[in-house]
Design a protein around this motif. Structure first.
Motif, PDB file in Angstrom:
ATOM      1  N   VAL A   1       0.627  -1.135  -0.001  1.00 59.34           N
ATOM      2  CA  VAL A   1      -0.142   0.000   0.153  1.00 59.34           C
ATOM      3  C   VAL A   1       0.850   1.246  -0.003  1.00 59.34           C
ATOM      4  CG1 VAL A   1      -1.776   1.431   1.483  1.00 59.34           C
ATOM      5  CG2 VAL A   1      -1.966  -1.377   1.098  1.00 59.34           C
TER       6      VAL A   1
ATOM      7  N   ASN B   1      -5.560   2.061   0.030  1.00 64.61           N
ATOM      8  CA  ASN B   1      -5.412   1.794   1.491  1.00 64.61           C
ATOM      9  C   ASN B   1      -6.528   0.605   2.084  1.00 64.61           C
ATOM     10  OD1 ASN B   1      -4.315   1.780   4.005  1.00 64.61           O
ATOM     11  ND2 ASN B   1      -5.970   3.233   4.702  1.00 64.61           N
ATOM     12  N   ASP B   2      -7.542   0.594   1.254  1.00 65.30           N
ATOM     13  CA  ASP B   2      -8.751  -0.181   1.852  1.00 65.30           C
ATOM     14  C   ASP B   2      -8.198  -1.639   1.551  1.00 65.30           C
ATOM     15  OD1 ASP B   2      -9.333   1.204  -0.591  1.00 65.30           O
ATOM     16  OD2 ASP B   2     -10.921  -0.497  -0.798  1.00 65.30           O
TER      17      ASP B   2
ATOM     18  N   GLN C   1      -5.364  -3.076   2.628  1.00 64.08           N
ATOM     19  CA  GLN C   1      -4.412  -3.342   3.575  1.00 64.08           C
ATOM     20  C   GLN C   1      -4.622  -4.219   4.752  1.00 64.08           C
ATOM     21  OE1 GLN C   1      -1.846  -1.216   7.077  1.00 64.08           O
ATOM     22  NE2 GLN C   1      -2.700   0.081   5.623  1.00 64.08           N
TER      23      GLN C   1
END
Lengths: 250, 310
Positions: free
Chosen positions: B232, B239-240, B242
Protein backbone atom coordinates in the motif's frame (compact mmCIF):
# COMPACT_ATOMS: atom_id res chain seq x y z
CA UNK A 1 -6.51 28.90 16.61
CA UNK A 2 -4.87 26.94 19.37
CA UNK A 3 -4.41 23.20 18.80
CA UNK A 4 -4.06 20.69 21.62
CA UNK A 5 -2.15 17.50 20.74
CA UNK A 6 -2.27 14.65 23.28
CA UNK A 7 0.76 12.36 23.04
CA UNK A 8 1.43 9.01 24.72
CA UNK A 9 4.68 7.39 25.73
CA UNK A 10 4.62 3.77 24.54
CA UNK A 11 6.95 0.84 24.00
CA UNK A 12 8.86 1.55 20.78
CA UNK A 13 7.14 -0.03 17.78
CA UNK A 14 10.28 -1.98 16.82
CA UNK A 15 10.27 -3.93 20.06
CA UNK A 16 8.19 -7.08 20.41
CA UNK A 17 6.05 -6.95 23.53
CA UNK A 18 6.26 -9.85 25.97
CA UNK A 19 4.20 -10.59 29.06
CA UNK A 20 5.87 -10.40 32.47
CA UNK A 21 6.56 -13.81 33.90
CA UNK A 22 3.81 -13.40 36.52
CA UNK A 23 1.23 -12.26 33.94
CA UNK A 24 0.56 -8.94 35.69
CA UNK A 25 1.47 -6.82 32.69
CA UNK A 26 3.82 -6.35 29.78
CA UNK A 27 7.57 -6.23 30.36
CA UNK A 28 8.74 -2.62 29.93
CA UNK A 29 11.76 -2.45 32.24
CA UNK A 30 14.86 -1.18 30.44
CA UNK A 31 13.17 -1.12 27.03
CA UNK A 32 13.11 1.79 24.60
CA UNK A 33 10.02 3.97 24.85
CA UNK A 34 8.85 6.37 22.11
CA UNK A 35 6.01 8.64 21.15
CA UNK A 36 3.00 6.69 19.91
CA UNK A 37 3.37 6.73 16.08
CA UNK A 38 -0.23 7.82 15.49
CA UNK A 39 0.39 10.79 17.83
CA UNK A 40 3.42 11.76 15.73
CA UNK A 41 1.05 11.99 12.78
CA UNK A 42 -1.30 14.19 14.81
CA UNK A 43 1.62 16.42 15.81
CA UNK A 44 2.71 16.68 12.17
CA UNK A 45 -0.83 17.64 11.12
CA UNK A 46 -0.87 20.38 13.78
CA UNK A 47 2.54 21.67 12.67
CA UNK A 48 1.41 21.86 9.04
CA UNK A 49 -1.70 23.82 10.04
CA UNK A 50 0.49 26.24 11.96
CA UNK A 51 2.92 26.55 9.06
CA UNK A 52 -0.04 27.28 6.78
CA UNK A 53 -1.05 30.13 9.08
CA UNK A 54 -4.22 28.35 10.23
CA UNK A 55 -3.06 27.71 13.79
CA UNK A 56 -1.32 30.06 16.19
CA UNK A 57 -0.18 27.82 19.01
CA UNK A 58 0.38 24.09 19.54
CA UNK A 59 0.19 22.67 23.04
CA UNK A 60 1.31 19.07 23.60
CA UNK A 61 -0.18 17.22 26.56
CA UNK A 62 0.62 13.81 28.01
CA UNK A 63 -0.95 11.85 30.85
CA UNK A 64 1.42 9.39 32.45
CA UNK A 65 4.49 8.91 34.62
CA UNK A 66 7.22 11.54 35.09
CA UNK A 67 9.17 9.90 32.25
CA UNK A 68 6.51 11.12 29.83
CA UNK A 69 8.42 14.40 30.00
CA UNK A 70 10.77 12.86 27.41
CA UNK A 71 7.86 12.34 25.03
CA UNK A 72 6.75 15.93 25.60
CA UNK A 73 10.31 17.16 24.93
CA UNK A 74 10.15 15.25 21.64
CA UNK A 75 6.88 17.04 20.84
CA UNK A 76 8.52 20.36 21.68
CA UNK A 77 11.50 19.50 19.48
CA UNK A 78 9.12 18.72 16.62
CA UNK A 79 7.64 22.19 16.99
CA UNK A 80 5.03 22.34 19.77
CA UNK A 81 5.13 25.69 21.58
CA UNK A 82 4.47 24.42 25.11
CA UNK A 83 3.77 21.21 26.91
CA UNK A 84 1.62 20.03 29.81
CA UNK A 85 2.28 16.85 31.75
CA UNK A 86 -0.51 15.41 33.84
CA UNK A 87 1.62 13.25 36.06
CA UNK A 88 0.01 9.99 37.13
CA UNK A 89 1.41 6.71 38.39
CA UNK A 90 -0.11 3.34 37.58
CA UNK A 91 -2.39 2.22 34.77
CA UNK A 92 -4.63 4.83 33.18
CA UNK A 93 -7.66 3.61 31.25
CA UNK A 94 -8.76 5.55 28.16
CA UNK A 95 -11.79 6.91 30.07
CA UNK A 96 -9.49 8.33 32.77
CA UNK A 97 -7.21 9.86 30.14
CA UNK A 98 -10.23 11.38 28.40
CA UNK A 99 -11.36 12.93 31.71
CA UNK A 100 -7.89 14.36 32.35
CA UNK A 101 -7.75 15.70 28.80
CA UNK A 102 -11.19 17.23 29.25
CA UNK A 103 -9.90 19.14 32.28
CA UNK A 104 -6.86 20.34 30.32
CA UNK A 105 -9.08 21.24 27.35
CA UNK A 106 -11.31 23.34 29.60
CA UNK A 107 -8.23 25.21 30.85
CA UNK A 108 -6.61 25.66 27.46
CA UNK A 109 -9.73 26.29 25.33
CA UNK A 110 -8.24 25.00 22.04
CA UNK A 111 -10.14 25.31 18.76
CA UNK A 112 -9.12 21.79 17.82
CA UNK A 113 -7.78 18.66 19.51
CA UNK A 114 -5.70 16.43 17.23
CA UNK A 115 -4.75 12.98 18.50
CA UNK A 116 -3.69 9.58 17.19
CA UNK A 117 -6.52 7.16 16.43
CA UNK A 118 -5.09 4.62 18.86
CA UNK A 119 -2.02 3.93 20.93
CA UNK A 120 0.04 0.96 19.78
CA UNK A 121 0.31 -0.47 23.29
CA UNK A 122 -3.29 -1.07 24.42
CA UNK A 123 -4.76 -0.66 20.88
CA UNK A 124 -7.94 0.62 22.55
CA UNK A 125 -8.92 3.27 19.98
CA UNK A 126 -11.14 5.11 22.49
CA UNK A 127 -9.55 8.24 23.96
CA UNK A 128 -10.29 10.78 21.19
CA UNK A 129 -13.91 9.70 20.87
CA UNK A 130 -14.36 9.76 24.66
CA UNK A 131 -12.86 13.23 24.97
CA UNK A 132 -15.13 14.48 22.20
CA UNK A 133 -18.17 13.00 23.99
CA UNK A 134 -17.21 14.48 27.37
CA UNK A 135 -16.80 17.91 25.73
CA UNK A 136 -20.06 17.54 23.78
CA UNK A 137 -18.09 18.28 20.61
CA UNK A 138 -18.09 16.87 17.11
CA UNK A 139 -15.57 14.17 16.23
CA UNK A 140 -13.91 12.90 13.07
CA UNK A 141 -11.97 9.67 13.55
CA UNK A 142 -9.41 7.97 11.28
CA UNK A 143 -8.65 11.16 9.33
CA UNK A 144 -6.67 10.94 6.09
CA UNK A 145 -7.26 14.58 5.09
CA UNK A 146 -8.08 17.71 7.12
CA UNK A 147 -9.16 21.06 5.68
CA UNK A 148 -10.04 23.88 8.03
CA UNK A 149 -12.81 26.15 6.75
CA UNK A 150 -12.13 29.11 9.02
CA UNK A 151 -12.45 28.79 12.78
CA UNK A 152 -15.87 27.16 12.94
CA UNK A 153 -15.85 24.29 10.43
CA UNK A 154 -13.53 21.56 9.16
CA UNK A 155 -13.83 19.12 6.29
CA UNK A 156 -12.34 15.79 7.24
CA UNK A 157 -11.92 12.73 5.03
CA UNK A 158 -12.05 9.52 7.03
CA UNK A 159 -10.85 6.04 6.22
CA UNK A 160 -13.81 3.71 6.68
CA UNK A 161 -14.43 0.09 5.70
CA UNK A 162 -14.51 -0.10 1.93
CA UNK A 163 -13.64 3.50 1.15
CA UNK A 164 -13.59 7.11 2.26
CA UNK A 165 -16.15 9.38 3.91
CA UNK A 166 -15.92 13.17 4.04
CA UNK A 167 -17.54 14.90 7.00
CA UNK A 168 -18.19 18.52 7.72
CA UNK A 169 -17.72 19.02 11.45
CA UNK A 170 -18.39 22.00 13.65
CA UNK A 171 -15.36 23.34 15.57
CA UNK A 172 -14.11 23.00 18.23
CA UNK A 173 -13.81 19.28 17.66
CA UNK A 174 -11.63 16.23 18.18
CA UNK A 175 -9.96 14.73 15.10
CA UNK A 176 -8.11 11.41 15.33
CA UNK A 177 -5.43 10.66 12.78
CA UNK A 178 -4.90 7.62 10.58
CA UNK A 179 -1.68 6.50 8.93
CA UNK A 180 -2.13 8.10 5.56
CA UNK A 181 -2.67 11.65 6.78
CA UNK A 182 1.01 12.56 6.47
CA UNK A 183 4.59 11.44 7.03
CA UNK A 184 5.88 12.91 10.27
CA UNK A 185 9.14 14.87 10.25
CA UNK A 186 12.15 14.15 12.41
CA UNK A 187 13.34 16.53 15.08
CA UNK A 188 16.59 18.31 14.14
CA UNK A 189 19.44 18.69 16.61
CA UNK A 190 19.08 22.50 16.91
CA UNK A 191 15.37 22.04 17.60
CA UNK A 192 16.09 19.36 20.20
CA UNK A 193 18.37 21.85 21.95
CA UNK A 194 15.75 24.61 21.71
CA UNK A 195 13.07 22.29 23.08
CA UNK A 196 14.93 22.08 26.39
CA UNK A 197 14.08 25.72 27.03
CA UNK A 198 10.41 25.59 26.06
CA UNK A 199 7.84 25.67 28.90
CA UNK A 200 6.66 22.34 30.32
CA UNK A 201 4.07 22.56 33.11
CA UNK A 202 3.17 19.69 35.37
CA UNK A 203 -0.30 19.07 36.78
CA UNK A 204 -1.79 16.23 38.82
CA UNK A 205 -5.18 14.49 38.62
CA UNK A 206 -5.93 15.92 42.09
CA UNK A 207 -5.38 19.49 40.88
CA UNK A 208 -7.66 18.77 37.94
CA UNK A 209 -10.18 17.09 40.29
CA UNK A 210 -10.32 13.95 38.16
CA UNK A 211 -10.85 10.46 39.57
CA UNK A 212 -8.70 7.99 37.61
CA UNK A 213 -9.77 4.81 39.42
CA UNK A 214 -9.81 1.92 36.89
CA UNK A 215 -13.15 0.40 35.87
CA UNK A 216 -11.53 -2.78 34.56
CA UNK A 217 -9.52 -5.30 36.54
CA UNK A 218 -6.65 -6.85 34.64
CA UNK A 219 -6.91 -10.59 35.21
CA UNK A 220 -3.93 -11.77 33.21
CA UNK A 221 -1.57 -10.89 30.37
CA UNK A 222 -0.27 -13.85 28.38
CA UNK A 223 1.21 -15.05 25.10
CA UNK A 224 -1.53 -15.82 22.57
CA UNK A 225 -1.86 -19.32 21.14
CA UNK A 226 1.06 -19.75 18.74
CA UNK A 227 0.52 -20.87 15.22
CA UNK A 228 2.71 -23.78 14.21
CA UNK A 229 4.67 -23.38 11.00
CA UNK A 230 3.75 -26.01 8.42
CA UNK A 231 5.67 -27.64 5.62
CA UNK A 232 7.48 -26.54 2.49
CA UNK A 233 6.13 -27.80 -0.78
CA UNK A 234 8.42 -28.19 -3.76
CA UNK A 235 6.18 -27.04 -6.59
CA UNK A 236 2.74 -25.82 -7.61
CA UNK A 237 1.43 -29.33 -8.29
CA UNK A 238 2.26 -30.43 -4.75
CA UNK A 239 0.70 -27.26 -3.33
CA UNK A 240 -2.55 -27.75 -5.23
CA UNK A 241 -2.63 -31.40 -4.16
CA UNK A 242 -2.22 -30.45 -0.50
CA UNK A 243 -4.88 -27.74 -0.69
CA UNK A 244 -7.33 -30.15 -2.31
CA UNK A 245 -6.69 -33.36 -0.43
CA UNK A 246 -5.15 -32.42 2.91
CA UNK A 247 -6.48 -28.97 3.81
CA UNK A 248 -9.63 -29.40 1.67
CA UNK A 249 -9.98 -25.66 1.11
CA UNK A 250 -10.26 -25.71 -2.71
CA UNK B 1 -29.53 -10.12 31.83
CA UNK B 2 -30.44 -8.42 28.55
CA UNK B 3 -27.88 -7.51 25.88
CA UNK B 4 -28.07 -4.94 23.12
CA UNK B 5 -26.35 -5.62 19.80
CA UNK B 6 -26.01 -2.45 17.74
CA UNK B 7 -26.20 -3.64 14.15
CA UNK B 8 -24.19 -2.21 11.29
CA UNK B 9 -26.21 -1.84 8.11
CA UNK B 10 -26.61 0.36 5.03
CA UNK B 11 -30.33 1.02 5.72
CA UNK B 12 -31.23 -1.84 3.35
CA UNK B 13 -29.31 -4.88 4.48
CA UNK B 14 -27.31 -5.99 7.50
CA UNK B 15 -23.54 -6.22 7.41
CA UNK B 16 -22.10 -9.72 7.75
CA UNK B 17 -20.44 -8.69 11.02
CA UNK B 18 -23.82 -8.63 12.81
CA UNK B 19 -24.00 -12.44 12.91
CA UNK B 20 -20.47 -12.64 14.34
CA UNK B 21 -21.36 -10.18 17.10
CA UNK B 22 -24.48 -12.26 17.83
CA UNK B 23 -22.29 -15.28 18.49
CA UNK B 24 -20.29 -13.26 21.02
CA UNK B 25 -23.57 -12.12 22.60
CA UNK B 26 -24.74 -15.74 22.83
CA UNK B 27 -21.45 -16.67 24.52
CA UNK B 28 -22.15 -14.04 27.18
CA UNK B 29 -25.71 -15.36 27.58
CA UNK B 30 -29.02 -13.65 28.25
CA UNK B 31 -31.80 -12.12 26.18
CA UNK B 32 -30.55 -10.44 23.00
CA UNK B 33 -32.03 -7.25 21.53
CA UNK B 34 -30.83 -5.68 18.29
CA UNK B 35 -30.80 -1.95 17.61
CA UNK B 36 -31.30 -0.76 14.03
CA UNK B 37 -30.76 2.99 13.80
CA UNK B 38 -30.89 4.77 10.47
CA UNK B 39 -33.10 6.55 7.98
CA UNK B 40 -35.29 4.57 5.61
CA UNK B 41 -33.95 1.47 7.30
CA UNK B 42 -37.14 -0.59 7.59
CA UNK B 43 -35.68 -3.31 5.35
CA UNK B 44 -32.67 -3.67 7.66
CA UNK B 45 -34.98 -3.77 10.70
CA UNK B 46 -37.09 -6.48 9.05
CA UNK B 47 -33.95 -8.48 8.25
CA UNK B 48 -32.86 -8.25 11.88
CA UNK B 49 -36.15 -9.75 13.11
CA UNK B 50 -35.26 -13.19 11.80
CA UNK B 51 -31.69 -13.29 13.07
CA UNK B 52 -31.27 -16.40 15.22
CA UNK B 53 -31.87 -16.00 18.96
CA UNK B 54 -33.02 -12.38 18.85
CA UNK B 55 -35.84 -11.51 21.29
CA UNK B 56 -36.58 -7.95 20.14
CA UNK B 57 -35.57 -5.51 17.43
CA UNK B 58 -35.52 -1.85 18.45
CA UNK B 59 -35.87 0.38 15.44
CA UNK B 60 -34.94 4.07 15.40
CA UNK B 61 -35.79 5.97 12.26
CA UNK B 62 -34.65 9.56 11.78
CA UNK B 63 -32.88 11.64 9.13
CA UNK B 64 -30.26 12.54 11.77
CA UNK B 65 -29.31 8.85 11.95
CA UNK B 66 -29.01 8.37 8.18
CA UNK B 67 -25.27 8.15 7.82
CA UNK B 68 -24.36 6.39 11.05
CA UNK B 69 -22.74 9.56 12.42
CA UNK B 70 -21.10 8.92 15.78
CA UNK B 71 -22.55 11.85 17.72
CA UNK B 72 -26.24 11.11 17.12
CA UNK B 73 -25.94 7.33 17.30
CA UNK B 74 -24.02 7.55 20.58
CA UNK B 75 -26.73 9.79 22.08
CA UNK B 76 -29.39 7.26 21.11
CA UNK B 77 -27.43 4.29 22.48
CA UNK B 78 -26.70 6.20 25.70
CA UNK B 79 -30.40 6.90 26.14
CA UNK B 80 -31.42 3.24 26.00
CA UNK B 81 -28.27 1.56 27.36
CA UNK B 82 -29.43 1.61 30.99
CA UNK B 83 -31.93 -1.13 30.04
CA UNK B 84 -29.04 -3.45 29.29
CA UNK B 85 -26.17 -5.32 30.92
CA UNK B 86 -24.09 -5.18 27.75
CA UNK B 87 -23.90 -3.06 24.60
CA UNK B 88 -22.11 -4.90 21.80
CA UNK B 89 -20.94 -3.89 18.34
CA UNK B 90 -18.41 -5.01 15.78
CA UNK B 91 -14.91 -3.55 16.15
CA UNK B 92 -15.22 -2.18 12.61
CA UNK B 93 -14.73 1.41 11.49
CA UNK B 94 -18.42 1.79 12.43
CA UNK B 95 -18.31 0.38 15.96
CA UNK B 96 -14.93 1.93 16.77
CA UNK B 97 -16.34 5.32 15.86
CA UNK B 98 -19.39 5.66 18.11
CA UNK B 99 -18.98 3.03 20.87
CA UNK B 100 -16.31 4.88 22.95
CA UNK B 101 -18.49 7.97 22.71
CA UNK B 102 -21.45 6.12 24.20
CA UNK B 103 -19.22 4.55 26.88
CA UNK B 104 -17.91 7.96 27.95
CA UNK B 105 -21.44 9.36 28.11
CA UNK B 106 -22.40 6.39 30.31
CA UNK B 107 -19.22 6.89 32.42
CA UNK B 108 -18.15 3.29 31.81
CA UNK B 109 -15.00 1.74 30.37
CA UNK B 110 -15.13 0.12 26.96
CA UNK B 111 -13.53 -3.25 26.27
CA UNK B 112 -12.33 -3.02 22.67
CA UNK B 113 -11.94 -5.71 20.04
CA UNK B 114 -12.55 -8.81 22.14
CA UNK B 115 -11.54 -12.22 20.78
CA UNK B 116 -12.89 -14.36 23.64
CA UNK B 117 -15.68 -14.27 26.22
CA UNK B 118 -14.32 -15.73 29.46
CA UNK B 119 -17.35 -14.91 31.61
CA UNK B 120 -20.27 -12.47 31.29
CA UNK B 121 -18.07 -9.74 32.80
CA UNK B 122 -14.66 -11.00 31.63
CA UNK B 123 -13.20 -10.69 28.15
CA UNK B 124 -9.90 -11.33 26.38
CA UNK B 125 -8.51 -8.96 23.80
CA UNK B 126 -5.26 -8.63 21.88
CA UNK B 127 -2.95 -5.76 22.81
CA UNK B 128 0.37 -4.72 21.25
CA UNK B 129 -0.91 -5.71 17.79
CA UNK B 130 -1.70 -9.19 19.03
CA UNK B 131 1.79 -9.96 20.38
CA UNK B 132 0.13 -10.26 23.77
CA UNK B 133 -3.41 -11.02 24.93
CA UNK B 134 -4.97 -9.53 28.03
CA UNK B 135 -8.00 -10.64 30.01
CA UNK B 136 -10.05 -7.93 31.76
CA UNK B 137 -12.95 -8.11 34.20
CA UNK B 138 -15.33 -5.19 33.98
CA UNK B 139 -16.84 -3.67 37.14
CA UNK B 140 -19.26 -1.42 35.22
CA UNK B 141 -23.06 -1.82 35.38
CA UNK B 142 -23.25 -1.53 31.58
CA UNK B 143 -20.47 -3.24 29.68
CA UNK B 144 -19.67 -1.60 26.36
CA UNK B 145 -17.82 -4.16 24.27
CA UNK B 146 -16.61 -4.18 20.67
CA UNK B 147 -16.10 -7.59 19.09
CA UNK B 148 -13.50 -8.68 16.57
CA UNK B 149 -15.78 -10.34 13.99
CA UNK B 150 -13.23 -12.86 12.75
CA UNK B 151 -12.76 -14.26 16.25
CA UNK B 152 -16.37 -15.48 16.45
CA UNK B 153 -18.19 -17.66 13.90
CA UNK B 154 -21.24 -16.21 12.20
CA UNK B 155 -24.48 -17.21 13.96
CA UNK B 156 -26.17 -19.45 11.40
CA UNK B 157 -29.80 -19.89 10.43
CA UNK B 158 -32.99 -17.93 10.94
CA UNK B 159 -35.25 -17.48 13.95
CA UNK B 160 -38.99 -16.88 14.30
CA UNK B 161 -39.61 -13.17 13.60
CA UNK B 162 -38.91 -11.13 16.74
CA UNK B 163 -41.19 -8.24 17.69
CA UNK B 164 -40.28 -4.84 16.29
CA UNK B 165 -40.32 -1.92 18.71
CA UNK B 166 -40.22 1.60 17.32
CA UNK B 167 -38.06 4.07 19.28
CA UNK B 168 -38.77 7.78 19.47
CA UNK B 169 -36.66 10.05 17.32
CA UNK B 170 -33.59 11.71 18.75
CA UNK B 171 -33.08 15.38 17.97
CA UNK B 172 -29.96 15.60 15.82
CA UNK B 173 -26.94 17.22 17.44
CA UNK B 174 -26.07 19.09 14.25
CA UNK B 175 -22.38 18.65 15.10
CA UNK B 176 -21.39 16.89 11.91
CA UNK B 177 -22.77 15.90 8.53
CA UNK B 178 -21.62 13.70 5.69
CA UNK B 179 -20.52 15.58 2.59
CA UNK B 180 -19.26 12.72 0.46
CA UNK B 181 -18.91 8.96 0.46
CA UNK B 182 -16.74 7.06 -1.97
CA UNK B 183 -16.79 3.31 -1.68
CA UNK B 184 -14.46 1.16 -3.74
CA UNK B 185 -16.49 -0.56 -6.44
CA UNK B 186 -15.64 -4.20 -6.75
CA UNK B 187 -17.25 -7.40 -7.92
CA UNK B 188 -15.15 -9.30 -5.45
CA UNK B 189 -16.23 -10.47 -2.00
CA UNK B 190 -15.48 -8.11 0.89
CA UNK B 191 -12.06 -8.62 2.39
CA UNK B 192 -13.32 -9.26 5.91
CA UNK B 193 -15.99 -11.79 4.98
CA UNK B 194 -14.34 -13.60 2.04
CA UNK B 195 -13.72 -17.35 2.28
CA UNK B 196 -10.47 -16.97 0.35
CA UNK B 197 -8.09 -14.00 0.40
CA UNK B 198 -5.21 -13.50 -2.04
CA UNK B 199 -2.80 -10.91 -0.69
CA UNK B 200 0.23 -9.30 -2.28
CA UNK B 201 3.29 -7.55 -0.92
CA UNK B 202 6.19 -5.49 -2.11
CA UNK B 203 7.58 -8.59 -3.84
CA UNK B 204 5.10 -7.92 -6.65
CA UNK B 205 7.24 -4.93 -7.64
CA UNK B 206 4.53 -2.69 -9.12
CA UNK B 207 0.81 -1.98 -9.19
CA UNK B 208 0.64 -3.35 -12.74
CA UNK B 209 2.17 -6.67 -11.78
CA UNK B 210 -0.01 -6.83 -8.64
CA UNK B 211 -3.05 -6.61 -10.91
CA UNK B 212 -1.73 -8.82 -13.71
CA UNK B 213 -0.64 -11.66 -11.43
CA UNK B 214 -3.09 -11.63 -8.53
CA UNK B 215 -6.40 -10.72 -10.15
CA UNK B 216 -6.58 -13.87 -12.32
CA UNK B 217 -5.73 -16.00 -9.28
CA UNK B 218 -8.36 -14.24 -7.18
CA UNK B 219 -10.90 -14.65 -10.00
CA UNK B 220 -10.28 -18.42 -10.10
CA UNK B 221 -10.80 -18.73 -6.34
CA UNK B 222 -13.60 -16.13 -6.02
CA UNK B 223 -11.26 -14.51 -3.53
CA UNK B 224 -10.97 -11.03 -2.06
CA UNK B 225 -7.74 -9.16 -2.75
CA UNK B 226 -5.60 -7.90 0.10
CA UNK B 227 -2.18 -6.34 0.46
CA UNK B 228 0.57 -5.72 2.97
CA UNK B 229 1.19 -2.23 4.28
CA UNK B 230 4.44 -2.17 2.28
CA UNK B 231 2.48 -2.73 -0.95
CA UNK B 232 0.00 0.00 0.00
CA UNK B 233 2.78 2.42 0.93
CA UNK B 234 4.49 1.68 -2.39
CA UNK B 235 1.29 2.76 -4.12
CA UNK B 236 0.42 -0.60 -5.74
CA UNK B 237 -3.13 -0.62 -4.36
CA UNK B 238 -5.39 1.66 -2.29
CA UNK B 239 -5.32 1.61 1.48
CA UNK B 240 -8.57 -0.31 1.87
CA UNK B 241 -6.68 -3.41 0.63
CA UNK B 242 -4.44 -3.32 3.68
CA UNK B 243 -4.37 -6.38 5.94
CA UNK B 244 -2.65 -5.96 9.28
CA UNK B 245 -2.61 -4.20 12.60
CA UNK B 246 -3.36 -0.85 11.02
CA UNK B 247 -5.58 -2.24 8.29
CA UNK B 248 -8.13 -5.03 8.31
CA UNK B 249 -8.04 -8.18 10.37
CA UNK B 250 -9.07 -11.20 8.32
CA UNK B 251 -9.51 -14.89 9.08
CA UNK B 252 -10.57 -16.66 5.87
CA UNK B 253 -10.48 -20.43 5.27
CA UNK B 254 -7.57 -19.87 2.88
CA UNK B 255 -5.09 -16.98 2.88
CA UNK B 256 -2.53 -16.88 0.07
CA UNK B 257 0.34 -14.46 0.79
CA UNK B 258 2.31 -13.61 -2.35
CA UNK B 259 5.59 -11.70 -2.09
CA UNK B 260 4.85 -10.73 1.53
CA UNK B 261 7.77 -11.02 3.93
CA UNK B 262 5.56 -11.20 7.04
CA UNK B 263 6.19 -8.16 9.22
CA UNK B 264 4.69 -8.50 12.72
CA UNK B 265 2.05 -5.92 11.90
CA UNK B 266 0.92 -7.91 8.84
CA UNK B 267 0.88 -11.22 10.71
CA UNK B 268 -1.35 -9.56 13.33
CA UNK B 269 -3.99 -9.14 10.64
CA UNK B 270 -4.06 -12.63 9.13
CA UNK B 271 -2.58 -15.27 11.41
CA UNK B 272 -6.00 -16.50 12.51
CA UNK B 273 -6.72 -17.71 8.96
CA UNK B 274 -7.52 -21.41 8.84
CA UNK B 275 -4.99 -22.33 6.13
CA UNK B 276 -2.12 -20.05 5.12
CA UNK B 277 -0.09 -20.41 1.94
CA UNK B 278 3.08 -18.35 1.48
CA UNK B 279 4.85 -17.81 -1.82
CA UNK B 280 8.14 -15.94 -1.46
CA UNK B 281 11.61 -16.07 -2.98
CA UNK B 282 13.30 -15.58 0.41
CA UNK B 283 13.37 -18.93 2.26
CA UNK B 284 13.97 -17.09 5.55
CA UNK B 285 10.97 -14.74 5.27
CA UNK B 286 9.03 -14.67 8.57
CA UNK B 287 5.78 -15.38 6.71
CA UNK B 288 6.89 -19.03 6.43
CA UNK B 289 6.81 -19.36 10.23
CA UNK B 290 3.01 -19.05 10.16
CA UNK B 291 2.34 -20.72 6.79
CA UNK B 292 0.84 -24.20 6.58
CA UNK B 293 2.24 -24.54 3.07
CA UNK B 294 5.29 -22.60 1.97
CA UNK B 295 6.58 -22.44 -1.58
CA UNK B 296 9.98 -20.81 -2.12
CA UNK B 297 10.53 -19.39 -5.57
CA UNK B 298 9.87 -16.68 -8.12
CA UNK B 299 6.30 -15.49 -7.80
CA UNK B 300 6.31 -14.39 -11.45
CA UNK B 301 6.50 -18.07 -12.42
CA UNK B 302 4.62 -19.65 -9.54
CA UNK B 303 1.49 -17.50 -9.53
CA UNK B 304 0.55 -18.06 -13.21
CA UNK B 305 1.23 -21.80 -12.77
CA UNK B 306 -1.03 -21.86 -9.72
CA UNK B 307 -3.77 -19.94 -11.53
CA UNK B 308 -3.57 -22.37 -14.42
CA UNK B 309 -3.61 -25.42 -12.13
CA UNK B 310 -6.83 -24.43 -10.34
Amino acid sequence: MKILVPVKRVLDYNIKARPKADGTGVELAGLKMSMNPFDEIAMEAALRLKEAGQATEIVAVSCGPAASQETLRTALALGADRAVLVQCEGELEPLAVAKLLRAVTLREQPGLVLCGKQAIDDDANQTGQMLSALMGWAQATFASRIELQGASEALVTREIDGGLETLSIRLPAVITTDLRLNEPRYATLPNIMKAKKKPLDTLTPAELEVDTTPHLNLVQVFEPPQRQGGIRVSDVAELVGKLKNEAKVI
Amino acid sequence: MTLLVVAEHDNHSLKASVRHVLTAAQAIGGEIHVLIAGSGCEAAAEAARTLPGVACVRWAEDPSLADGGAENLALLVTRIARDYSHVLAAASAFGKNWAPRAAAQLDVAQVSDIVRVDAPDTFTRPIYAGSVWATYRSTDPVKVVTVRPTAFDAAAGEGAPAPLERLGAEPGSGLSSRKALSLSQSERPELESARVVVSGGRGLGSGERFKALLEPLADKLNAALGASRAAVDSGYVPNDYQVGQTGKVVAPDLYIAVGISGAIQHLAGMKSSRVIVAINKDPDAPIFSVADYGLVGDLNEIVPQLTAAL
